[in-house]
Design an enzyme around this catalytic site. Structure first.
Site, PDB file in Angstrom:
ATOM      1  CG  ASP A   1      -2.056  -0.907   1.142  1.00  0.00           C
ATOM      2  OD1 ASP A   1      -2.417  -1.248   0.013  1.00  0.00           O
ATOM      3  OD2 ASP A   1      -2.600  -1.293   2.187  1.00  0.00           O
TER       4      ASP A   1
ATOM      5  CE  LYS B   1      -9.011   1.278  -2.121  1.00  0.00           C
ATOM      6  NZ  LYS B   1      -7.996   0.268  -2.030  1.00  0.00           N
TER       7      LYS B   1
ATOM      8  CG  MET C   1      -8.550   6.323   7.544  1.00  0.00           C
ATOM      9  SD  MET C   1      -9.586   5.104   6.722  1.00  0.00           S
ATOM     10  CE  MET C   1     -10.254   4.227   8.109  1.00  0.00           C
TER      11      MET C   1
HETATM   12  C1  SAM Z   1      -6.763   2.875   5.991  1.00  0.00           C
HETATM   13  S1  SAM Z   1      -6.304   3.094   7.646  1.00  0.00           S
HETATM   14  C2  SAM Z   1      -5.337   1.668   7.910  1.00  0.00           C
HETATM   15  C3  SAM Z   1      -5.026   1.398   9.348  1.00  0.00           C
HETATM   16  C4  SAM Z   1      -4.049   0.258   9.542  1.00  0.00           C
HETATM   17  N1  SAM Z   1      -4.577  -0.988   9.053  1.00  0.00           N
HETATM   18  C5  SAM Z   1      -3.626   0.099  10.995  1.00  0.00           C
HETATM   19  O1  SAM Z   1      -3.971  -0.889  11.643  1.00  0.00           O
HETATM   20  O2  SAM Z   1      -2.915   0.996  11.474  1.00  0.00           O
HETATM   21  C6  SAM Z   1      -5.121   4.379   7.490  1.00  0.00           C
HETATM   22  C7  SAM Z   1      -5.089   5.290   8.712  1.00  0.00           C
HETATM   23  O3  SAM Z   1      -4.287   4.714   9.737  1.00  0.00           O
HETATM   24  C8  SAM Z   1      -3.646   5.741  10.455  1.00  0.00           C
HETATM   25  N2  SAM Z   1      -2.190   5.536  10.363  1.00  0.00           N
HETATM   26  C9  SAM Z   1      -1.569   4.506   9.801  1.00  0.00           C
HETATM   27  N3  SAM Z   1      -0.233   4.595   9.964  1.00  0.00           N
HETATM   28  C10 SAM Z   1      -0.010   5.728  10.672  1.00  0.00           C
HETATM   29  C11 SAM Z   1       1.149   6.375  11.180  1.00  0.00           C
HETATM   30  N4  SAM Z   1       2.377   5.882  11.007  1.00  0.00           N
HETATM   31  N5  SAM Z   1       0.993   7.533  11.875  1.00  0.00           N
HETATM   32  C12 SAM Z   1      -0.227   8.057  12.064  1.00  0.00           C
HETATM   33  N6  SAM Z   1      -1.360   7.483  11.611  1.00  0.00           N
HETATM   34  C13 SAM Z   1      -1.261   6.341  10.939  1.00  0.00           C
HETATM   35  C14 SAM Z   1      -4.099   7.066   9.865  1.00  0.00           C
HETATM   36  O4  SAM Z   1      -5.225   7.488  10.589  1.00  0.00           O
HETATM   37  C15 SAM Z   1      -4.478   6.644   8.466  1.00  0.00           C
HETATM   38  O5  SAM Z   1      -5.391   7.541   7.888  1.00  0.00           O
END
Ligand code: SAM
Length: 251
Positions: A33, A55, A167
């Site tokens: 991703d 995406k 998100m």
């Molecule tokens: C589509 S979701 C996927 C979440 C992922 N599967 C998880 O368990 O962390 C994507 C969201 O995860 C959060 N996110 C993922 N990695 C991050 C990071 N390193 N720092 C801050 N937010 C993060 C943000 O809110 C982002 O918009």
């Protein structure tokens, strides 16, 4: 097994599981991703093929449709090569990993799930925030902020609870207003961690009222509740080059 759904953790390559790293080190194909930190690819065999899917917000023409991703995984899985589907955080937390698992199983492709550290809990932890804490918060709810109108706000009223928004960057002001409408005091603590465990990490301590005007850069984890006051005031980020760089908390 030919297809592995692997959780990458929040970004720092040291935060993937040992199982995830071991499988990655023998992958023929890595399907990643956009949000997965490229430092994780350092130990992938040099002749493996990296396919970037995912995406791009606001640019559907540059984004892969979920069905196309699943079809590619099925087609690759059927050839018998080792395919790693590497997803940010945990594959099953707002990650559509469940859909890919179902599609692969329905197609008869052998698949293994390797969980990862979800940003929902790991990013607050890295920022010094315990999402539950005796006397401050007895429950935690992880909420998608992608579409505030789809949130069941009546279940998220004020109390000794923590709300973790993923998100939520694009709609942070709307989320703040919905919390106020639900009865949360505007001075309630909020901690925002952008790009947690990446070299560009930034932490902000504010309030729900502050969230009404704060610009939040994606990806970000937004923590609401008394525990958000515990956010570390300064931190050291490892950085891409492995050298420590000190960043100050924006307050
Ligand atoms: C589509 S979701 C996927 C979440 C992922 N599967 C998880 O368990 O962390 C994507 C969201 O995860 C959060 N996110 C993922 N990695 C991050 C990071 N390193 N720092 C801050 N937010 C993060 C943000 O809110 C982002 O918009």
């Amino acid at each position: 097994v030919t297809v592995y759904l692997v959780g990458a953790g929040p970004g720092d390559p040291d935060l993937i599981t040992r199982r995830g790293a071991a499988i990655l080190a023998r992958a023929d194909y890595v399907v990643i991703d956009r949000l997965v930190d490229r430092r994780l690819l350092a130990d992938v065999p040099c002749d493996s093929i990296i396919v970037e899917v995912g995406k791009v917000p606001g640019q559907p023409e540059l984004s892969w449709a979920q069905d196309d991703i699943s079809e590619m995984l099925i087609a690759l899985g059927r050839t018998g090569v080792t395919v790693v589907r590497l997803k940010g955080g945990d594959p099953f937390v707002f990650g559509r990993g469940g859909e890919e698992l179902r599609a692969l199983r329905n197609a008869g492709v052998a698949v293994e799930v390797v969980p990862g550290l979800s940003s929902a809990f790991a990013v607050p932890a890295l920022s010094g925030i315990p999402v539950t804490s005796r006397g401050l918060s007895s429950q935690v709810t992880v909420v998608s902020g992608h579409d505030p109108s789809a949130v069941e706000w009546r279940h998220l009223g004020p109390g000794d609870r923590t709300i973790v928004f993923l998100m939520g960057s694009a709609h942070s002001a709307v989320l703040a207003q919905c919390l106020i409408d639900e009865g949360w005091p505007p001075h309630t603590d909020v901690a925002i961690t952008e790009s947690g465990s990446w070299a560009s990490e930034r932490r902000t301590h504010t309030s729900i009222a502050g969230l009404l005007t704060e610009a939040v850069r994606s990806p970000a984890v937004i923590v609401v509740g008394a525990v958000a006051a515990l956010v570390d005031r300064a931190y050291v980020s490892a950085g891409v080059d492995g050298l420590g760089t000190v960043s100050a908390l924006v307050d």
